[in-house]
Motif scaffolding. Sequence first.
Motif, PDB file in Angstrom:
ATOM      1  N   SER A 102       0.710  -1.287  -0.006  1.00  0.00           N
ATOM      2  CA  SER A 102      -0.008  -0.066  -0.014  1.00  0.00           C
ATOM      3  C   SER A 102       0.782   1.238   0.234  1.00  0.00           C
ATOM      4  O   SER A 102       1.949   1.276   0.542  1.00  0.00           O
ATOM      5  CB  SER A 102      -0.771   0.094   1.275  1.00  0.00           C
ATOM      6  OG  SER A 102      -1.681  -1.136   1.300  1.00  0.00           O
ATOM      7  N   PHE A 103       0.207   2.469  -0.654  1.00  0.00           N
ATOM      8  CA  PHE A 103       0.881   3.464  -0.517  1.00  0.00           C
ATOM      9  C   PHE A 103       2.445   3.331  -1.356  1.00  0.00           C
ATOM     10  O   PHE A 103       3.230   4.616  -0.786  1.00  0.00           O
ATOM     11  CB  PHE A 103       1.047   4.163   0.790  1.00  0.00           C
ATOM     12  CG  PHE A 103      -0.334   4.026   1.517  1.00  0.00           C
ATOM     13  CD1 PHE A 103      -1.494   4.594   0.863  1.00  0.00           C
ATOM     14  CD2 PHE A 103      -0.557   3.377   2.685  1.00  0.00           C
ATOM     15  CE1 PHE A 103      -2.842   4.620   1.741  1.00  0.00           C
ATOM     16  CE2 PHE A 103      -1.783   3.021   3.291  1.00  0.00           C
ATOM     17  CZ  PHE A 103      -2.733   3.583   2.827  1.00  0.00           C
ATOM     18  N   ASN A 104       2.776   2.627  -2.084  1.00  0.00           N
ATOM     19  CA  ASN A 104       4.016   2.644  -2.682  1.00  0.00           C
ATOM     20  C   ASN A 104       3.961   3.178  -3.998  1.00  0.00           C
ATOM     21  O   ASN A 104       5.016   3.684  -4.467  1.00  0.00           O
ATOM     22  CB  ASN A 104       4.316   1.236  -2.887  1.00  0.00           C
ATOM     23  CG  ASN A 104       5.969   0.957  -3.266  1.00  0.00           C
ATOM     24  OD1 ASN A 104       6.714   1.857  -2.735  1.00  0.00           O
ATOM     25  ND2 ASN A 104       6.160   0.046  -3.806  1.00  0.00           N
ATOM     26  N   GLN A 105       2.679   3.193  -4.843  1.00  0.00           N
ATOM     27  CA  GLN A 105       2.534   3.838  -5.934  1.00  0.00           C
ATOM     28  C   GLN A 105       1.392   4.764  -6.058  1.00  0.00           C
ATOM     29  O   GLN A 105       0.218   4.060  -5.779  1.00  0.00           O
ATOM     30  CB  GLN A 105       2.841   2.743  -7.250  1.00  0.00           C
ATOM     31  CG  GLN A 105       2.752   3.340  -8.578  1.00  0.00           C
ATOM     32  CD  GLN A 105       2.872   2.362  -9.582  1.00  0.00           C
ATOM     33  OE1 GLN A 105       3.516   1.199  -9.199  1.00  0.00           O
ATOM     34  NE2 GLN A 105       2.446   2.474 -10.849  1.00  0.00           N
ATOM     35  N   TRP A 106       1.238   5.781  -6.381  1.00  0.00           N
ATOM     36  CA  TRP A 106       0.300   6.845  -6.542  1.00  0.00           C
ATOM     37  C   TRP A 106      -0.160   7.160  -8.139  1.00  0.00           C
ATOM     38  O   TRP A 106       0.925   7.379  -8.543  1.00  0.00           O
ATOM     39  CB  TRP A 106       0.396   7.893  -5.587  1.00  0.00           C
ATOM     40  CG  TRP A 106       0.168   7.519  -4.287  1.00  0.00           C
ATOM     41  CD1 TRP A 106       1.146   7.199  -3.426  1.00  0.00           C
ATOM     42  CD2 TRP A 106      -0.820   7.745  -3.142  1.00  0.00           C
ATOM     43  NE1 TRP A 106       1.027   6.887  -2.234  1.00  0.00           N
ATOM     44  CE2 TRP A 106      -0.482   7.391  -2.022  1.00  0.00           C
ATOM     45  CE3 TRP A 106      -2.024   8.306  -3.520  1.00  0.00           C
ATOM     46  CZ2 TRP A 106      -1.039   7.371  -0.823  1.00  0.00           C
ATOM     47  CZ3 TRP A 106      -2.944   8.420  -2.252  1.00  0.00           C
ATOM     48  CH2 TRP A 106      -2.505   7.997  -1.005  1.00  0.00           C
ATOM     49  N   GLY A 107      -1.474   7.518  -8.170  1.00  0.00           N
ATOM     50  CA  GLY A 107      -1.827   8.146  -9.600  1.00  0.00           C
ATOM     51  C   GLY A 107      -2.398   9.291  -9.353  1.00  0.00           C
ATOM     52  O   GLY A 107      -3.182   9.425  -8.595  1.00  0.00           O
ATOM     53  N   MET A 108      -1.923  10.517 -10.194  1.00  0.00           N
ATOM     54  CA  MET A 108      -2.491  11.692  -9.776  1.00  0.00           C
ATOM     55  C   MET A 108      -2.976  12.378 -11.274  1.00  0.00           C
ATOM     56  O   MET A 108      -2.603  12.108 -12.216  1.00  0.00           O
ATOM     57  CB  MET A 108      -1.418  12.494  -9.450  1.00  0.00           C
ATOM     58  CG  MET A 108      -0.992  12.353  -8.000  1.00  0.00           C
ATOM     59  SD  MET A 108       0.350  13.737  -7.402  1.00  0.00           S
ATOM     60  CE  MET A 108      -0.684  15.065  -7.634  1.00  0.00           C
ATOM     61  N   ASP A 109      -4.281  13.043 -10.887  1.00  0.00           N
ATOM     62  CA  ASP A 109      -4.764  13.575 -12.046  1.00  0.00           C
ATOM     63  C   ASP A 109      -5.654  14.910 -11.617  1.00  0.00           C
ATOM     64  O   ASP A 109      -5.816  15.092 -10.320  1.00  0.00           O
ATOM     65  CB  ASP A 109      -5.843  12.863 -12.813  1.00  0.00           C
ATOM     66  CG  ASP A 109      -6.115  13.195 -14.197  1.00  0.00           C
ATOM     67  OD1 ASP A 109      -5.694  14.232 -14.562  1.00  0.00           O
ATOM     68  OD2 ASP A 109      -6.648  12.333 -14.959  1.00  0.00           O
ATOM     69  N   ILE A 110      -6.046  15.934 -12.445  1.00  0.00           N
ATOM     70  CA  ILE A 110      -6.998  16.976 -12.359  1.00  0.00           C
ATOM     71  C   ILE A 110      -8.344  16.740 -12.695  1.00  0.00           C
ATOM     72  O   ILE A 110      -8.532  16.496 -14.030  1.00  0.00           O
ATOM     73  CB  ILE A 110      -6.165  18.159 -13.062  1.00  0.00           C
ATOM     74  CG1 ILE A 110      -4.647  18.368 -12.380  1.00  0.00           C
ATOM     75  CG2 ILE A 110      -6.956  19.417 -12.556  1.00  0.00           C
ATOM     76  CD1 ILE A 110      -3.741  19.376 -13.245  1.00  0.00           C
ATOM     77  N   MET A 111      -9.156  17.130 -12.013  1.00  0.00           N
ATOM     78  CA  MET A 111     -10.618  17.226 -12.692  1.00  0.00           C
ATOM     79  C   MET A 111     -11.289  18.414 -12.423  1.00  0.00           C
ATOM     80  O   MET A 111     -10.820  19.332 -11.909  1.00  0.00           O
ATOM     81  CB  MET A 111     -11.514  16.176 -11.339  1.00  0.00           C
ATOM     82  CG  MET A 111     -11.028  14.784 -11.350  1.00  0.00           C
ATOM     83  SD  MET A 111     -12.123  14.051 -10.419  1.00  0.00           S
ATOM     84  CE  MET A 111     -13.887  14.016 -11.136  1.00  0.00           C
ATOM     85  N   GLY A 112     -11.919  18.773 -13.273  1.00  0.00           N
ATOM     86  CA  GLY A 112     -12.551  20.175 -13.552  1.00  0.00           C
ATOM     87  C   GLY A 112     -12.510  20.585 -15.032  1.00  0.00           C
ATOM     88  O   GLY A 112     -11.978  20.009 -15.771  1.00  0.00           O
ATOM     89  N   SER A 113     -12.901  22.092 -15.186  1.00  0.00           N
ATOM     90  CA  SER A 113     -13.176  22.894 -14.071  1.00  0.00           C
ATOM     91  C   SER A 113     -14.949  22.721 -13.923  1.00  0.00           C
ATOM     92  O   SER A 113     -15.568  22.374 -14.887  1.00  0.00           O
ATOM     93  CB  SER A 113     -12.917  24.289 -14.443  1.00  0.00           C
ATOM     94  OG  SER A 113     -13.845  24.522 -15.592  1.00  0.00           O
ATOM     95  N   PHE A 114     -15.349  22.967 -12.394  1.00  0.00           N
ATOM     96  CA  PHE A 114     -16.873  22.736 -12.213  1.00  0.00           C
ATOM     97  C   PHE A 114     -17.260  24.339 -12.100  1.00  0.00           C
ATOM     98  O   PHE A 114     -16.631  25.057 -11.868  1.00  0.00           O
ATOM     99  CB  PHE A 114     -16.938  22.004 -10.935  1.00  0.00           C
ATOM    100  CG  PHE A 114     -16.260  20.666 -10.643  1.00  0.00           C
ATOM    101  CD1 PHE A 114     -17.064  19.619 -11.380  1.00  0.00           C
ATOM    102  CD2 PHE A 114     -14.857  20.349 -10.224  1.00  0.00           C
ATOM    103  CE1 PHE A 114     -16.597  18.285 -11.350  1.00  0.00           C
ATOM    104  CE2 PHE A 114     -14.405  19.224 -10.259  1.00  0.00           C
ATOM    105  CZ  PHE A 114     -15.142  18.182 -10.876  1.00  0.00           C
ATOM    106  N   LEU A 115     -18.367  24.404 -12.579  1.00  0.00           N
ATOM    107  CA  LEU A 115     -19.082  25.569 -12.463  1.00  0.00           C
ATOM    108  C   LEU A 115     -19.669  26.357 -11.293  1.00  0.00           C
ATOM    109  O   LEU A 115     -19.871  27.297 -11.135  1.00  0.00           O
ATOM    110  CB  LEU A 115     -20.383  25.514 -13.309  1.00  0.00           C
ATOM    111  CG  LEU A 115     -20.238  25.066 -15.032  1.00  0.00           C
ATOM    112  CD1 LEU A 115     -21.638  24.901 -15.645  1.00  0.00           C
ATOM    113  CD2 LEU A 115     -19.271  25.866 -15.552  1.00  0.00           C
ATOM    114  N   THR A 116     -19.602  25.879 -10.140  1.00  0.00           N
ATOM    115  CA  THR A 116     -20.515  26.043  -8.887  1.00  0.00           C
ATOM    116  C   THR A 116     -19.154  26.419  -8.076  1.00  0.00           C
ATOM    117  O   THR A 116     -18.088  25.763  -7.979  1.00  0.00           O
ATOM    118  CB  THR A 116     -21.271  25.047  -8.259  1.00  0.00           C
ATOM    119  OG1 THR A 116     -20.349  23.777  -7.892  1.00  0.00           O
ATOM    120  CG2 THR A 116     -22.485  24.844  -9.246  1.00  0.00           C
ATOM    121  N   GLY A 117     -19.260  27.487  -7.313  1.00  0.00           N
ATOM    122  CA  GLY A 117     -18.043  27.792  -6.298  1.00  0.00           C
ATOM    123  C   GLY A 117     -16.662  28.487  -6.941  1.00  0.00           C
ATOM    124  O   GLY A 117     -16.592  28.327  -8.067  1.00  0.00           O
TER     125      GLY A 117
END
Length: 323
Positions: free
Chosen positions: A233-248
Amino acid sequence: MLRTYGIMLNPNKCLFGAKSGWFLGYIVTERGIEANPSKVKVLQDMPTPRNIKEAQCLTSWITALSQFISKSSDRSLPFFKILRRATKFQWDSECDRTFEELKVYPNSFPVLAKLTVGATPSDREEARLLRRRASRFTLIGDQLYKKAFSRALLKCVISEDIDYILREVHQGSYGGHPSGRSLARKILLAGYFWPTLQEGAAQTMATCLSCQRYHNLPHQPTEEMKTSTVSCSFNQWGMDIMGSFLTGQRKFLLVAVDYFSKWVEVESLARITEQMDQKFIWQHIICRFRIPRQLVLDNGRQFAEHNSKNGVRGIAFSRSSPP
């Protein structure tokens, strides 16, 4: 007739009763004038022009073979457009495509010369290859046919008929919109042939609006899949960006997922920069768990500068897909 006009002939230079021969750089037969195989070879071996002078050389060879190339003025129009802009040489994709099509077009010229008059190049190896290639074709009257294994002769069609045959077999009354390989096979079964049949069939399917709209979506990966070996566990991570969202105000989500346990770390941000990305890795991954062995990132410009110098030493950064 010769005596009437006082014309004298040299017997050593005369050949009577011949069915074919060379004259002024062309092959003259009872069928008419045929192209010179050496001139065709020069055109086919010519590299892509890099300047105005080489473009002029290309147009001169096209002019020399213009009577054997159907619609030669239309085919060479992109090259003459370059010559009009004499101060600036700009070879674009249209010129590249036209040049490749033009080099393929005269493929049948040496074969016709071999089948009609038995003319072969002076080079022994080229003559051997030409005889081998010509053995796959036959000439019946004025029509060239390709010999096929275990089926009838295939009619060699000219470029003006190619688009019509592709369109009729693909989307005609009994077309059925077959795929590229099936389309090529149906055309062969119908008794037609040309050198770029496979490429033309694939291009016809790729540009058909109905095929793109209603065809089954392929589920095969676009590239070879890579084996992911995660030992803990926690040996390999995947990262990504989500958005953009219209609220806030915080319209983006920076998401990290552990490959082994599927644990998710998320932070909402108003904007995502390289510094915020590094801060997220430090606070949400390194400080909460440990230094991971590998981080798998996408090709976003926020991840473009990640390496061991501006990140943490010991972390291997990799891309989920090629840039």
